[in-house]
Design an enzyme around this catalytic site. Structure first.
Site, PDB file in Angstrom:
ATOM      1  N   LYS A  69       0.759   0.994 -19.128  1.00  0.00           N
ATOM      2  CA  LYS A  69       2.217   1.117 -19.054  1.00  0.00           C
ATOM      3  C   LYS A  69       2.893  -0.256 -19.083  1.00  0.00           C
ATOM      4  O   LYS A  69       3.876  -0.454 -19.805  1.00  0.00           O
ATOM      5  CB  LYS A  69       2.611   1.890 -17.787  1.00  0.00           C
ATOM      6  N   THR A 163       3.447   6.376 -11.536  1.00  0.00           N
ATOM      7  CA  THR A 163       2.162   7.070 -11.428  1.00  0.00           C
ATOM      8  C   THR A 163       2.342   8.462 -10.843  1.00  0.00           C
ATOM      9  O   THR A 163       1.384   9.234 -10.793  1.00  0.00           O
ATOM     10  CB  THR A 163       1.196   6.272 -10.529  1.00  0.00           C
TER      11      THR A 163
END
Length: 355
Positions: A69, A163
């Site tokens: 990410k 997350t």
């Protein structure tokens, strides 16, 4: 459990490791390995915005730690030729913290907000307006005499990473024009990443060694690169510097990472579940006490990978070992092993399996 015992297969990274990762990160979208659908979709978003001469829509990326990410956020800025500002949700404790960041952004700048779900609620509400109207309302004074002063900010692109996407409130999710979910990587994708990293590290990596490391990397590039560095250390100290299959297996055995990527804690949880509780069902707290860990450690650190790998099933009655767990640990399941069968459906009454 000592921290160093878990680091080698932990998907998280400390500041020192993030600095090491920086040298291995791809800089362009075309060099990014894996996540094919996300790459293609993101490429269209960026190219379309560039043709229109406008900042692209805000981007939200969700997925486990170590899947890329942060790398994609850096690539977005590089592809746009724009500056990148990096901060995180826990660092935004008050709305004033966010206002200070937003008010100093340049036009077209990319703001990467990691762990966005951990941002303070007042700052979150300020972010709604900033994302939609490129404006923040700065409150001056206190009590009845407080006044909100609107402050225009330069158009920017927010890249949020999380997350735990389920913790994001719907109003925040809806303000992202593009949402991407990062999946775990296939072994062949990790092999490509390892070969590229080995080249950057000037390491002589054999193909079969790359396959061995990839197979034990839990589908996570960060873990793959970390294991590569540990195998390189082993090869430099106990070999001739070449990363062969035998060297890889010896190094990974030394660091207690087995062929499925399980480490000491993972195997301790499985061993307790199989030997002491005959495969379950058993409650989380009871299982944690049996391995000398806190319930949160077992649930957050070990259990996700064990469930994803098909070694443990979570049922309303407790944790249950699967046939794959018995086979992996080299044990024979008793005739009455649960295997997840017979557990009541969600919401049905069931006896508690431990505290």
């Amino acid at each position: 459990m000592a921290e160093h015992e878990r680091d080698v297969v932990s998907p998280d990274a400390d500041l020192d490791e993030r600095a090491l990762e920086g040298a291995l990160r791809p800089k362009r979208l075309e060099d990014f390995v894996g996540q094919e659908r996300v790459r293609e979709q993101l490429s269209l978003v960026l190219r379309g915005a560039q043709r229109r001469g406008r900042a692209p829509d805000h981007v939200l990326m969700s997925g486990g730690p170590g899947l890329g990410k942060t790398t994609l956020a850096m690539i977005i800025a590089a592809e746009l030729g724009a500056p990148l500002r990096i901060t995180s949700g826990p660092a935004i404790e008050r709305s004033g913290d966010l206002a200070a960041v937003l008010s100093t952004l340049q036009e077209g700048e990319v703001l990467f907000l990691d762990e966005i779900h951990r941002m303070a609620r007042p700052a979150e509400e300020m972010l709604y307006v900033a994302m939609e109207d490129f404006r923040v309302d700065v409150v001056v004074g206190k009590g009845p005499g407080a006044t909100a002063i609107p402050l225009d900010i330069a158009p920017f692109t927010l890249v949020g990473a999380t997350t735990r996407a389920g913790l994001l409130p719907a109003p925040l999710r809806d303000r992202f024009g593009f949402t991407a979910h990062m999946d775990f990587y296939r072994a062949d994708e990790l092999e490509l990443i390892l070969r590229r990293s080995a080249g950057l590290l000037a390491a002589d990596l054999d193909d079969d060694a790359a396959a061995e490391i990839a197979g034990r990397s839990r589908g996570t590039p960060r873990i793959a690169n970390r294991l590569l560095r540990r195998v390189r250390d082993y090869a430099d100290v106990r070999g001739d510097g070449r990363l062969t299959l035998d060297i890889a297996r010896s190094a990974l055995s030394l660091y207690e990472v087995d062929v499925q990527g399980l480490d000491r804690l993972d195997r301790a949880v499985l061993d307790a579940l199989l030997r002491r509780f005959r495969g379950g069902p058993v409650g989380l707290s009871t299982l944690a006490v049996s391995v000398g860990e806190e319930p949160e450690t077992v649930e957050v650190v070990a259990e996700p990978f064990l469930v994803r790998s098909g070694f443990i099933a979570r049922t309303p009655r407790g944790r249950v070992a699967t046939p794959e767990a018995w086979a992996h640990m080299g044990l024979t399941a008793p005739p009455d092993a649960a295997f997840g069968a017979g557990a009541p459906a969600d919401g049905a009454a069931a006896p508690a399996a431990g505290p």
